[in-house]
Write a protein that holds these residues in place. Sequence first.
Motif, PDB file in Angstrom:
ATOM      1  N   SER A 194     -57.582  83.152  22.217  1.00 11.34           N
ATOM      2  CA  SER A 194     -56.587  82.470  23.279  1.00 11.34           C
ATOM      3  C   SER A 194     -55.220  82.337  22.788  1.00 11.34           C
ATOM      4  N   PHE A 195     -54.193  82.313  23.783  1.00 14.10           N
ATOM      5  CA  PHE A 195     -52.802  82.274  23.603  1.00 14.10           C
ATOM      6  C   PHE A 195     -52.302  80.992  24.404  1.00 14.10           C
ATOM      7  N   ASP A 196     -51.379  80.256  23.476  1.00 13.58           N
ATOM      8  CA  ASP A 196     -50.687  79.082  23.857  1.00 13.58           C
ATOM      9  C   ASP A 196     -49.498  79.352  24.933  1.00 13.58           C
ATOM     10  N   ASP A 197     -49.200  78.631  25.828  1.00 13.25           N
ATOM     11  CA  ASP A 197     -48.290  78.666  26.593  1.00 13.25           C
ATOM     12  C   ASP A 197     -46.733  78.361  25.937  1.00 13.25           C
ATOM     13  N   ILE A 198     -46.222  79.323  25.400  1.00 13.17           N
ATOM     14  CA  ILE A 198     -45.021  79.040  24.327  1.00 13.17           C
ATOM     15  C   ILE A 198     -43.973  78.330  25.146  1.00 13.17           C
TER      16      ILE A 198
END
Length: 473
Positions: A189-193
């Motif tokens: 998963s990728f966080d909303d930077i």
Amino acid sequence: PGGSLANLTAMHAARHRWKVVNGYTKQQQQQKQHNEYRQWLDNINETSEVEEKKLDDMTLNKHINAILSPPSRKKQQQQHLYITNNSADEPQYDLVAFVSSEAHYSFAKSARVLGLREDDLIVIPTNADGSMNVEALAKSFDELECELEQIVREEDVAVVRSNSDVKRRRRRRVPFFVACTAGSTVRGSFDDIAKIVEVCRGYESRQPSFKQHYERSIWVHVDGAWGGSAIFSSRNEIRSITHMDEIRHADSFTFNPHKMLGAPQQTTAFIVRHRNGLREANAAGAKYLFDPRKNGAEYDLGDLSYTCGRRTDAVKLWAMWKYYGRSGLGSRVDQKVDELECFVKEVRKRRNTFALACRPWPFNVNFFYFPPRIREVLEQRGILRPVVEDDMSGGDDENSFIQIPDDIAKDLAEVSVALKLRLHEAGEMIIPYQPLSNQQADCFRLVVAGKKDLKESDICHILDTMEKYGADL
């Protein structure tokens, strides 16, 4: 070297910057004093009256000493510039770091190395897709601020009552570090930077409703040890879902080319926004090594990190980048995404034997294998619907996955472990089983790293072999 040490470096640099900004280090005091001295000299040069009047050495030294001498205790209390850890009269602060529940375990180790208390590493819950819940992060900031406001108000009352014990026993906890994950180890998963940075900068600029003795400073680090190589991709859909274009808003970023890109083990890149940030945080200035008079001194990076003698890891990335170019490295990243999309489609075709365990991200696929006896139970309960002959569509939308009932999860987890061991002992394959935060049962995880292609025949071989060795489990 290594993503774990890069994460520790980021947290260490963040703590150092907070201490500098708040006057805990001589560096900040000396810099401020130097700036004051330069400003004083500039004022002299710009004043015609003073230009006509020569200052003797005694007058000049008087001004210099007045500026460079340590400030009085009264001045310290008024300006709150030089907060000392040794004085019971000054506020004491415990620095707090924030990571998501999907973040790498190295952050917990880093917190221990830096001496943070166990409850000063706050774990923020994630959304259903595994990305950090930004609203929960903002709420956690608000809770710390309310906690601090309560302490300050109680201490003000204690001062009136001459009760200094209250002031000494209360902990003032303040944020200093937030880690974004760009490709979590299991889910991918990728966080909303951008949203996380927005929350952090908003907190920094917000005026508190109580007397504040410190400067707010939050370092945002992006841990892309696994998924950060997506920065080379030129495909808009990949850059969008991985938030690669938002990295420019962070304070630091790390990725491991030895993982997805297949660089020699090990190769880690650590990029920091703040010029000289690592030197200021780490430099010890050993004269026998780091002498600015020697040839090529400006290229000696040894004092910027913990380790001194080490292999030239940067050459591995440079050589690969030079040979393949950005487009070549980007194509390698894009190829991984395409190959795993093919794998997902094949899993969906075999939907009563295999099923996705969570939403698939670009570089990770988590899935279950169901032996016939478990498959039958799931079909009887309506969790799996019987496959109609000639219906190979998969029958689900692209983000759907199956939720395993708790009473079946333990049995299915044992199947996953037993099948992995069988495949390993038979010399067929080593495919890992993994825990997943949204499931009680361990699942299988497939990632594609390095330069090797994953062909359609490879995909079918993986799934066929798992069926062959797991049918009687």
